[in-house]
Scaffold this active site. Structure first.
Site, PDB file in Angstrom:
ATOM      1  N   GLY A  10     -11.936   1.497 -23.642  1.00 40.67           N
ATOM      2  CA  GLY A  10     -12.189   2.791 -24.287  1.00 40.67           C
ATOM      3  C   GLY A  10     -12.164   2.563 -25.790  1.00 40.67           C
ATOM      4  O   GLY A  10     -11.139   2.182 -26.343  1.00 40.67           O
ATOM      5  N   GLY A  11     -13.307   2.789 -26.403  1.00 40.89           N
ATOM      6  CA  GLY A  11     -13.412   2.519 -27.848  1.00 40.89           C
ATOM      7  C   GLY A  11     -13.626   3.796 -28.634  1.00 40.89           C
ATOM      8  O   GLY A  11     -14.341   3.813 -29.630  1.00 40.89           O
ATOM      9  N   GLY A  15      -8.838   4.313 -29.157  1.00 49.06           N
ATOM     10  CA  GLY A  15      -9.182   2.893 -29.031  1.00 49.06           C
ATOM     11  C   GLY A  15      -9.423   2.240 -30.387  1.00 49.06           C
ATOM     12  O   GLY A  15      -8.967   1.115 -30.637  1.00 49.06           O
ATOM     13  N   ASP A  34     -16.219  -0.615 -24.316  1.00 50.13           N
ATOM     14  CA  ASP A  34     -16.650   0.759 -24.055  1.00 50.13           C
ATOM     15  C   ASP A  34     -17.995   0.693 -23.331  1.00 50.13           C
ATOM     16  O   ASP A  34     -18.691  -0.321 -23.405  1.00 50.13           O
ATOM     17  CB  ASP A  34     -16.797   1.555 -25.364  1.00 50.13           C
ATOM     18  CG  ASP A  34     -16.676   3.055 -25.136  1.00 50.13           C
ATOM     19  OD1 ASP A  34     -15.641   3.647 -25.508  1.00 50.13           O
ATOM     20  OD2 ASP A  34     -17.623   3.660 -24.561  1.00 50.13           O
ATOM     21  N   ARG A  83     -11.010  17.425 -22.090  1.00 42.80           N
ATOM     22  CA  ARG A  83     -11.536  18.644 -21.459  1.00 42.80           C
ATOM     23  C   ARG A  83     -12.461  19.385 -22.425  1.00 42.80           C
ATOM     24  O   ARG A  83     -12.159  19.540 -23.596  1.00 42.80           O
ATOM     25  CB  ARG A  83     -10.382  19.552 -21.045  1.00 42.80           C
ATOM     26  CG  ARG A  83     -10.848  20.707 -20.210  1.00 42.80           C
ATOM     27  CD  ARG A  83      -9.873  21.087 -19.151  1.00 42.80           C
ATOM     28  NE  ARG A  83      -8.624  21.606 -19.689  1.00 42.80           N
ATOM     29  CZ  ARG A  83      -7.882  22.491 -19.035  1.00 42.80           C
ATOM     30  NH1 ARG A  83      -8.268  22.948 -17.864  1.00 42.80           N
ATOM     31  NH2 ARG A  83      -6.757  22.909 -19.539  1.00 42.80           N
ATOM     32  N   ARG A  89      -9.401  22.122 -14.695  1.00 40.70           N
ATOM     33  CA  ARG A  89      -8.530  20.954 -14.630  1.00 40.70           C
ATOM     34  C   ARG A  89      -9.027  19.997 -13.541  1.00 40.70           C
ATOM     35  O   ARG A  89      -8.996  18.783 -13.711  1.00 40.70           O
ATOM     36  CB  ARG A  89      -7.112  21.440 -14.337  1.00 40.70           C
ATOM     37  CG  ARG A  89      -6.047  20.424 -14.465  1.00 40.70           C
ATOM     38  CD  ARG A  89      -4.703  21.113 -14.660  1.00 40.70           C
ATOM     39  NE  ARG A  89      -3.645  20.354 -14.035  1.00 40.70           N
ATOM     40  CZ  ARG A  89      -3.225  20.547 -12.802  1.00 40.70           C
ATOM     41  NH1 ARG A  89      -3.776  21.477 -12.037  1.00 40.70           N
ATOM     42  NH2 ARG A  89      -2.253  19.828 -12.301  1.00 40.70           N
ATOM     43  N   ARG A 152       7.487  13.055 -31.740  1.00 37.34           N
ATOM     44  CA  ARG A 152       7.214  14.421 -32.213  1.00 37.34           C
ATOM     45  C   ARG A 152       8.515  15.214 -32.316  1.00 37.34           C
ATOM     46  O   ARG A 152       8.794  15.863 -33.327  1.00 37.34           O
ATOM     47  CB  ARG A 152       6.242  15.117 -31.242  1.00 37.34           C
ATOM     48  CG  ARG A 152       4.806  14.632 -31.404  1.00 37.34           C
ATOM     49  CD  ARG A 152       3.915  15.132 -30.281  1.00 37.34           C
ATOM     50  NE  ARG A 152       2.499  14.934 -30.598  1.00 37.34           N
ATOM     51  CZ  ARG A 152       1.528  14.927 -29.701  1.00 37.34           C
ATOM     52  NH1 ARG A 152       1.804  15.102 -28.406  1.00 37.34           N
ATOM     53  NH2 ARG A 152       0.266  14.753 -30.071  1.00 37.34           N
ATOM     54  N   HIS A 176       3.941  14.217 -18.531  1.00 33.37           N
ATOM     55  CA  HIS A 176       3.295  14.480 -19.813  1.00 33.37           C
ATOM     56  C   HIS A 176       2.525  15.797 -19.710  1.00 33.37           C
ATOM     57  O   HIS A 176       1.337  15.823 -19.521  1.00 33.37           O
ATOM     58  CB  HIS A 176       2.343  13.332 -20.145  1.00 33.37           C
ATOM     59  CG  HIS A 176       1.698  13.453 -21.500  1.00 33.37           C
ATOM     60  ND1 HIS A 176       2.419  13.626 -22.647  1.00 33.37           N
ATOM     61  CD2 HIS A 176       0.407  13.423 -21.879  1.00 33.37           C
ATOM     62  CE1 HIS A 176       1.592  13.694 -23.671  1.00 33.37           C
ATOM     63  NE2 HIS A 176       0.359  13.576 -23.227  1.00 33.37           N
TER      64      HIS A 176
HETATM   65  O1  TXD Z   1      -0.158  10.479 -25.239  1.00 28.79           O
HETATM   66  C1  TXD Z   1      -1.120  10.456 -24.525  1.00 28.79           C
HETATM   67  N1  TXD Z   1      -1.072   9.854 -23.360  1.00 28.79           N
HETATM   68  C2  TXD Z   1      -2.378  11.095 -24.972  1.00 28.79           C
HETATM   69  C3  TXD Z   1      -3.541  10.975 -24.125  1.00 28.79           C
HETATM   70  C4  TXD Z   1      -2.458  11.733 -26.226  1.00 28.79           C
HETATM   71  C5  TXD Z   1      -3.669  12.169 -26.686  1.00 28.79           C
HETATM   72  C6  TXD Z   1      -4.902  12.014 -25.942  1.00 28.79           C
HETATM   73  N2  TXD Z   1      -4.756  11.457 -24.652  1.00 28.79           N
HETATM   74  C7  TXD Z   1      -5.915  11.133 -23.834  1.00 28.79           C
HETATM   75  O2  TXD Z   1      -6.391   9.835 -24.188  1.00 28.79           O
HETATM   76  C8  TXD Z   1      -7.142  12.010 -23.974  1.00 28.79           C
HETATM   77  O3  TXD Z   1      -7.001  13.199 -23.259  1.00 28.79           O
HETATM   78  C9  TXD Z   1      -8.212  11.100 -23.368  1.00 28.79           C
HETATM   79  O4  TXD Z   1      -8.180  11.166 -21.951  1.00 28.79           O
HETATM   80  C10 TXD Z   1      -7.772   9.695 -23.806  1.00 28.79           C
HETATM   81  C11 TXD Z   1      -8.593   9.100 -24.915  1.00 28.79           C
HETATM   82  O5  TXD Z   1      -8.552   9.916 -26.058  1.00 28.79           O
HETATM   83  P1  TXD Z   1      -9.583   9.673 -27.271  1.00 28.79           P
HETATM   84  O6  TXD Z   1      -9.278  10.688 -28.300  1.00 28.79           O
HETATM   85  O7  TXD Z   1      -9.618   8.233 -27.654  1.00 28.79           O
HETATM   86  O8  TXD Z   1     -10.948  10.062 -26.545  1.00 28.79           O
HETATM   87  P2  TXD Z   1     -12.445   9.662 -26.933  1.00 28.79           P
HETATM   88  O9  TXD Z   1     -12.582   9.515 -28.424  1.00 28.79           O
HETATM   89  O10 TXD Z   1     -13.316  10.618 -26.217  1.00 28.79           O
HETATM   90  O11 TXD Z   1     -12.611   8.193 -26.317  1.00 28.79           O
HETATM   91  C12 TXD Z   1     -12.739   7.957 -24.963  1.00 28.79           C
HETATM   92  C13 TXD Z   1     -13.690   6.784 -24.828  1.00 28.79           C
HETATM   93  C14 TXD Z   1     -15.116   7.089 -25.299  1.00 28.79           C
HETATM   94  O12 TXD Z   1     -15.512   6.175 -26.317  1.00 28.79           O
HETATM   95  C15 TXD Z   1     -15.959   6.901 -24.035  1.00 28.79           C
HETATM   96  O13 TXD Z   1     -17.261   6.333 -24.275  1.00 28.79           O
HETATM   97  C16 TXD Z   1     -15.097   5.941 -23.255  1.00 28.79           C
HETATM   98  O14 TXD Z   1     -13.775   6.413 -23.439  1.00 28.79           O
HETATM   99  N3  TXD Z   1     -15.428   5.857 -21.832  1.00 28.79           N
HETATM  100  C17 TXD Z   1     -15.312   4.724 -21.131  1.00 28.79           C
HETATM  101  N4  TXD Z   1     -14.872   3.515 -21.505  1.00 28.79           N
HETATM  102  C18 TXD Z   1     -14.875   2.549 -20.555  1.00 28.79           C
HETATM  103  N5  TXD Z   1     -15.282   2.752 -19.302  1.00 28.79           N
HETATM  104  C19 TXD Z   1     -15.721   3.959 -18.879  1.00 28.79           C
HETATM  105  N6  TXD Z   1     -16.111   4.157 -17.619  1.00 28.79           N
HETATM  106  C20 TXD Z   1     -15.741   5.010 -19.824  1.00 28.79           C
HETATM  107  N7  TXD Z   1     -16.113   6.317 -19.768  1.00 28.79           N
HETATM  108  C21 TXD Z   1     -15.918   6.818 -21.007  1.00 28.79           C
END
Ligand code: TXD
Length: 321
Positions: A10-11, A15, A34, A83, A89, A152, A176
């Site tokens: 995940g970038g 990431g 990614d 979301r 959900r 936090r 969480h």
């Molecule tokens: O504390 C915690 N655990 C959290 C969790 C705090 C804040 C956010 N949290 C969750 O982390 C949030 O609800 C998301 O489920 C993840 C990732 O958050 P982020 O802000 O980094 O989300 P992005 O910017 O949308 O990045 C997700 C990336 C995006 O680049 C997609 O192209 C990629 O995931 N993606 C994938 N990568 C690899 N493989 C697959 N299949 C894939 N699908 C989407």
């Protein structure tokens, strides 16, 4: 000794910060994966071009192919979607569970000996699913939530008391979500109970409780508070920092005690579920869960949180995962 290797699956927002922090701390070589073409390549090139300025010697590589994660010691997963308006959900659960399944299959095939930290939401369900699909032992599969939720909580206490956050110890357990359990009784400033400091500050027990209740409530809602301000996404700096603290403890075998989403086997009266608890993190991943006695009120809040995790996992199973 060769350098360690971290794969970041995940970038996106988190990431990218994970890659930068890993490089700046020279923790390991980085592979950023990614499915979006060129995105991880662009981010890692950008970060690598700061290596002279920041003075770090690690390799950074962006990829769209799982084979490049081969040999990774540690994998941190943020893949998934946040979301969007109109999404239930269950919709999010289905979408992210599908993603997590493919990620788990990729990690299982190409980094079968790695230790895995999951960040993707809904966290407790995603960790459960990764464990199930990968078949990895429990000590090598964990989730990040508690380090952030605790940080936090500690920040709010520090701001309220006007005291350095470095001296605040505060811990958040449970799932969480809104049911997480900030442990007020053991919150302290280098051993001095926070509640007593609040009572002296306000010279009023009821007022001190009111202030603490508000901080507890703010901690539970802290993710949403950031989302509301950012509008286009969720918190990413602090979740990345939190996962890096876990990664550092594992890669350097520091054996730090960090609140971690770990598979319980009787601890805190729970078996077979992933829940946030204090964990010793070292080179074997989750090396020990530090069980301790909760009082009746804390145990009730913890059980309530565990029930929320259970229903999330049941929902996921009902959806076929
Ligand atoms: O504390 C915690 N655990 C959290 C969790 C705090 C804040 C956010 N949290 C969750 O982390 C949030 O609800 C998301 O489920 C993840 C990732 O958050 P982020 O802000 O980094 O989300 P992005 O910017 O949308 O990045 C997700 C990336 C995006 O680049 C997609 O192209 C990629 O995931 N993606 C994938 N990568 C690899 N493989 C697959 N299949 C894939 N699908 C989407």
């Amino acid at each position: 000794m060769s350098r360690k290797k971290i794969a970041l699956i995940g970038g996106g927002q988190i990431g990218g910060v994970l890659a930068q922090l890993t490089a700046q701390k020279e923790l390991a070589d980085v592979v950023l994966f990614d499915i979006v073409e060129d995105l991880p390549q662009g981010k890692t090139l950008d970060i690598a071009e700061a290596s002279r300025v920041d003075g770090f010697d690690v390799q950074l590589r962006g990829t769209n192919e799982y084979k490049d994660i081969e040999g990774s010691d540690l994998v941190i997963i943020t893949a998934g979607l946040p979301r969007k308006p109109g999404m239930s959900r269950d919709d999010l659960l289905t979408t992210n569970a599908k993603i997590m399944k493919t990620v788990a299959e990729g990690v299982k095939e190409f980094a079968p000996n790695s230790i895995v930290i999951i960040i993707s939401n809904p966290l407790d369900a995603m960790v459960t699913l990764f464990k199930k699909v990968s078949g990895f032992p429990a000590n090598r599969v964990m989730g990040q939530a508690g380090v952030l939720d605790s940080s936090r909580f500690a920040s709010f206490i520090a701001w309220e008391l006007g005291i350095s956050v470095k001296d605040i110890n505060a811990m958040v357990l449970g799932g969480h979500g809104d049911t997480m359990v900030p442990i007020v009784r053991y919150s302290n400033v280098n051993g001095v109970p926070v509640m007593e400091l609040l009572e002296r500050k306000y010279n009023d027990k009821a007022k001190a409780k009111e202030i603490m209740d508000a901080m507890v409530q703010r901690t539970k809602m802290a993710g949403g508070e950031v989302v509301k301000l950012l509008k286009t996404g969720s918190a990413f700096y602090s979740p990345a920092s939190s996962a890096i603290a876990m990664a550092e403890s594992i890669l350097k075998d520091q054996k730090r005690v960090l609140p971690t989403c770990a598979l319980l086997n009787g601890e805190f009266g729970v078996s077979g579920y992933y829940v946030g608890v204090p964990v010793v993190l070292g080179s074997n991943g989750v090396e020990k869960i530090l069980d301790f006695e909760l009082d009746a009120e804390e145990q009730a809040a913890f059980d309530n949180s565990v029930n929320a995790v259970k229903s999330l996992v049941e929902d996921m199973e009902r959806l076929g995962f």
